[in-house]
Scaffold this motif. Sequence first.
Motif, PDB file in Angstrom:
ATOM      1  N   GLY A   1       0.702  -1.236  -0.002  1.00 61.31           N
ATOM      2  CA  GLY A   1      -0.070  -0.052  -0.015  1.00 61.31           C
ATOM      3  C   GLY A   1       0.835   1.365   0.024  1.00 61.31           C
ATOM      4  O   GLY A   1       2.173   1.158   0.052  1.00 61.31           O
ATOM      5  N   LEU A   2       0.188   2.319   0.080  1.00 57.42           N
ATOM      6  CA  LEU A   2       1.053   3.562  -0.167  1.00 57.42           C
ATOM      7  C   LEU A   2       0.210   4.651   0.910  1.00 57.42           C
ATOM      8  O   LEU A   2      -1.121   5.048   0.569  1.00 57.42           O
ATOM      9  N   ASP A   3       0.814   5.112   1.924  1.00 51.62           N
ATOM     10  CA  ASP A   3      -0.040   6.031   2.879  1.00 51.62           C
ATOM     11  C   ASP A   3       0.628   7.607   2.688  1.00 51.62           C
ATOM     12  O   ASP A   3      -0.001   7.998   3.172  1.00 51.62           O
ATOM     13  N   ILE A   4       1.778   7.698   2.255  1.00 53.19           N
ATOM     14  CA  ILE A   4       2.723   8.934   2.374  1.00 53.19           C
ATOM     15  C   ILE A   4       3.275   9.231   0.962  1.00 53.19           C
ATOM     16  O   ILE A   4       4.172   8.330   0.608  1.00 53.19           O
ATOM     17  N   HIS A   5       3.202  10.463   0.355  1.00 53.73           N
ATOM     18  CA  HIS A   5       3.940  10.539  -0.804  1.00 53.73           C
ATOM     19  C   HIS A   5       4.408  12.010  -0.562  1.00 53.73           C
ATOM     20  O   HIS A   5       3.526  12.940  -0.469  1.00 53.73           O
ATOM     21  N   VAL A   6       5.820  12.027  -0.778  1.00 56.21           N
ATOM     22  CA  VAL A   6       6.385  13.382  -0.766  1.00 56.21           C
ATOM     23  C   VAL A   6       7.099  13.929  -2.031  1.00 56.21           C
ATOM     24  O   VAL A   6       8.081  12.948  -2.346  1.00 56.21           O
ATOM     25  N   ASN A   7       6.598  14.901  -2.656  1.00 56.62           N
ATOM     26  CA  ASN A   7       7.321  15.206  -3.862  1.00 56.62           C
ATOM     27  C   ASN A   7       8.122  16.515  -3.557  1.00 56.62           C
ATOM     28  O   ASN A   7       7.850  17.720  -3.059  1.00 56.62           O
ATOM     29  N   ASN A   8       9.487  16.278  -3.532  1.00 57.10           N
ATOM     30  CA  ASN A   8      10.499  16.829  -3.276  1.00 57.10           C
ATOM     31  C   ASN A   8      11.476  17.114  -4.242  1.00 57.10           C
ATOM     32  O   ASN A   8      12.128  18.170  -4.167  1.00 57.10           O
ATOM     33  N   ALA A   9      11.471  16.154  -5.448  1.00 55.39           N
ATOM     34  CA  ALA A   9      12.733  16.628  -6.208  1.00 55.39           C
ATOM     35  C   ALA A   9      12.524  17.826  -7.041  1.00 55.39           C
ATOM     36  O   ALA A   9      11.523  18.443  -7.370  1.00 55.39           O
ATOM     37  N   GLY A  10      13.605  18.400  -7.344  1.00 56.49           N
ATOM     38  CA  GLY A  10      13.890  19.910  -8.005  1.00 56.49           C
ATOM     39  C   GLY A  10      15.140  20.123  -8.484  1.00 56.49           C
ATOM     40  O   GLY A  10      16.145  19.404  -8.234  1.00 56.49           O
TER      41      GLY A  10
ATOM     42  N   VAL B   1      -3.917   5.725  -6.019  1.00 52.22           N
ATOM     43  CA  VAL B   1      -3.840   4.628  -5.014  1.00 52.22           C
ATOM     44  C   VAL B   1      -4.454   4.921  -3.717  1.00 52.22           C
ATOM     45  O   VAL B   1      -5.401   3.998  -3.125  1.00 52.22           O
ATOM     46  N   MET B   2      -4.260   6.112  -3.150  1.00 51.46           N
ATOM     47  CA  MET B   2      -4.672   6.602  -1.712  1.00 51.46           C
ATOM     48  C   MET B   2      -6.435   6.564  -1.899  1.00 51.46           C
ATOM     49  O   MET B   2      -6.931   6.291  -0.882  1.00 51.46           O
ATOM     50  N   ARG B   3      -7.003   7.161  -2.921  1.00 52.62           N
ATOM     51  CA  ARG B   3      -8.218   7.135  -2.988  1.00 52.62           C
ATOM     52  C   ARG B   3      -9.092   5.993  -2.874  1.00 52.62           C
ATOM     53  O   ARG B   3      -9.892   5.723  -2.171  1.00 52.62           O
ATOM     54  N   GLU B   4      -8.483   4.866  -3.365  1.00 50.75           N
ATOM     55  CA  GLU B   4      -9.020   3.382  -3.261  1.00 50.75           C
ATOM     56  C   GLU B   4      -9.081   3.034  -1.751  1.00 50.75           C
ATOM     57  O   GLU B   4      -9.696   2.199  -1.409  1.00 50.75           O
ATOM     58  N   ALA B   5      -7.959   3.345  -1.078  1.00 50.84           N
ATOM     59  CA  ALA B   5      -7.761   3.018   0.437  1.00 50.84           C
ATOM     60  C   ALA B   5      -8.459   3.941   1.241  1.00 50.84           C
ATOM     61  O   ALA B   5      -8.816   3.465   2.253  1.00 50.84           O
ATOM     62  N   GLY B   6      -8.923   5.175   0.790  1.00 48.85           N
ATOM     63  CA  GLY B   6      -9.572   6.061   1.721  1.00 48.85           C
ATOM     64  C   GLY B   6      -8.924   6.678   2.536  1.00 48.85           C
ATOM     65  O   GLY B   6      -9.308   7.198   3.510  1.00 48.85           O
ATOM     66  N   ARG B   7      -7.553   6.771   2.378  1.00 51.18           N
ATOM     67  CA  ARG B   7      -6.517   7.411   3.249  1.00 51.18           C
ATOM     68  C   ARG B   7      -5.397   7.806   2.661  1.00 51.18           C
ATOM     69  O   ARG B   7      -4.963   7.127   1.563  1.00 51.18           O
ATOM     70  N   GLY B   8      -4.708   8.891   3.127  1.00 56.14           N
ATOM     71  CA  GLY B   8      -3.338   9.051   2.537  1.00 56.14           C
ATOM     72  C   GLY B   8      -2.818  10.575   2.899  1.00 56.14           C
ATOM     73  O   GLY B   8      -3.879  11.453   3.092  1.00 56.14           O
TER      74      GLY B   8
ATOM     75  N   VAL C   1      -8.117  11.730   1.378  1.00 50.83           N
ATOM     76  CA  VAL C   1      -6.572  11.985   1.064  1.00 50.83           C
ATOM     77  C   VAL C   1      -6.337  13.409   1.404  1.00 50.83           C
ATOM     78  O   VAL C   1      -6.890  14.369   0.812  1.00 50.83           O
ATOM     79  N   ARG C   2      -5.115  13.806   2.302  1.00 55.75           N
ATOM     80  CA  ARG C   2      -4.866  14.913   2.615  1.00 55.75           C
ATOM     81  C   ARG C   2      -3.678  15.645   1.563  1.00 55.75           C
ATOM     82  O   ARG C   2      -2.810  14.638   1.639  1.00 55.75           O
ATOM     83  N   VAL C   3      -3.660  16.725   1.319  1.00 53.79           N
ATOM     84  CA  VAL C   3      -2.570  17.312   0.540  1.00 53.79           C
ATOM     85  C   VAL C   3      -2.179  18.686   1.096  1.00 53.79           C
ATOM     86  O   VAL C   3      -3.087  19.482   1.114  1.00 53.79           O
ATOM     87  N   ASN C   4      -0.910  18.618   1.758  1.00 53.85           N
ATOM     88  CA  ASN C   4      -0.513  19.899   2.153  1.00 53.85           C
ATOM     89  C   ASN C   4       0.922  20.213   1.683  1.00 53.85           C
ATOM     90  O   ASN C   4       1.460  19.427   0.854  1.00 53.85           O
ATOM     91  N   ALA C   5       1.631  21.398   2.248  1.00 53.75           N
ATOM     92  CA  ALA C   5       2.967  21.857   1.459  1.00 53.75           C
ATOM     93  C   ALA C   5       3.845  22.518   2.767  1.00 53.75           C
ATOM     94  O   ALA C   5       3.221  22.782   3.652  1.00 53.75           O
ATOM     95  N   VAL C   6       4.974  22.279   2.476  1.00 54.28           N
ATOM     96  CA  VAL C   6       6.207  22.760   3.247  1.00 54.28           C
ATOM     97  C   VAL C   6       6.750  23.690   2.375  1.00 54.28           C
ATOM     98  O   VAL C   6       7.348  23.612   1.086  1.00 54.28           O
ATOM     99  N   GLN C   7       7.234  24.913   3.116  1.00 52.86           N
ATOM    100  CA  GLN C   7       7.846  26.013   2.374  1.00 52.86           C
ATOM    101  C   GLN C   7       9.170  26.150   2.985  1.00 52.86           C
ATOM    102  O   GLN C   7       9.060  27.062   3.861  1.00 52.86           O
ATOM    103  N   PRO C   8      10.289  25.672   2.722  1.00 51.51           N
ATOM    104  CA  PRO C   8      11.388  25.798   3.501  1.00 51.51           C
ATOM    105  C   PRO C   8      11.934  27.201   3.121  1.00 51.51           C
ATOM    106  O   PRO C   8      11.777  27.741   1.847  1.00 51.51           O
ATOM    107  N   GLY C   9      12.671  27.728   4.040  1.00 49.73           N
ATOM    108  CA  GLY C   9      13.576  29.161   3.674  1.00 49.73           C
ATOM    109  C   GLY C   9      14.986  28.874   3.098  1.00 49.73           C
ATOM    110  O   GLY C   9      15.363  27.844   2.473  1.00 49.73           O
TER     111      GLY C   9
END
Length: 242
Positions: free
Chosen positions: A78-87, A123-130, A173-181
């Motif tokens: 399964g997949l619970d957490i996905h972090v989009n960090n590549a840049g 994937v997360m939609r089907e699991a109902g969480r993420g 499914v929750r979607v949030n962001a982090v803004q580093p300085g």
Amino acid sequence: MSGRSAIVTGAAQGIGLAIAKKLHEHGASVALVDLDGDRAEQAAKELGGERVLALACDVTDEAGVERVVRTAAEEFGGLDIHVNNAGITRDASLRRMSVEDFDAVVTVHLRGTWLGVRAASAVMREAGRGSIINISSLSGKAGNPGQTNYSAAKAGIIGLTKAAAKELAHRGVRVNAVQPGLIRTAMTAAMPPEAFAEREAAIPMKRAGEPEEVAGAVLFLASDLAAYMTGSVLEVGGGRLM
């Protein structure tokens, strides 16, 4: 994070590696994803133990991103957490920046994040969480001279985060962001010392941040402590631009 699984892109070094380590330390199974597969393998070895997977992927490639999500979900159940960090960065003044360098940065950050959100949420939609966490930057809040491409892409990630959060909330499914300085990474180490010192002096806390401090914010958003948070943006910048 015990019993949970995560994907972190751009995880071979810097902030991405710190995030992968933090999630793993707290019990999560982690797939470290990077354009450089060899470096991803080496980074995975740093984590040690089980529950670790290294995958090579260009985050701008639709099929590649879908393959990574599918592989991690199958490997971890399964997949619970996905972090989009590549840049990437391709800094230049507006007058001197090429169209190719503008497109490269926007494509990696913005398209790469969108592909990650789309594949992980399927994937997360089907699991109902993420929990999906997108790494933006304070450059996307106020803009940096010489970074019209990077600032535009990082600002776009905030809009993407909020729109996706509204689409996915009813599916758990929750979607949030982090803004580093200003964070001590290989990228900021390449800055001229006087430029780094000038930026650091403008921070109310009078110091640059560490990758682990960004990772702490990601860990919080990934956990049940943030269960009622979606579409939020956490600034990790020592008070800069507040």
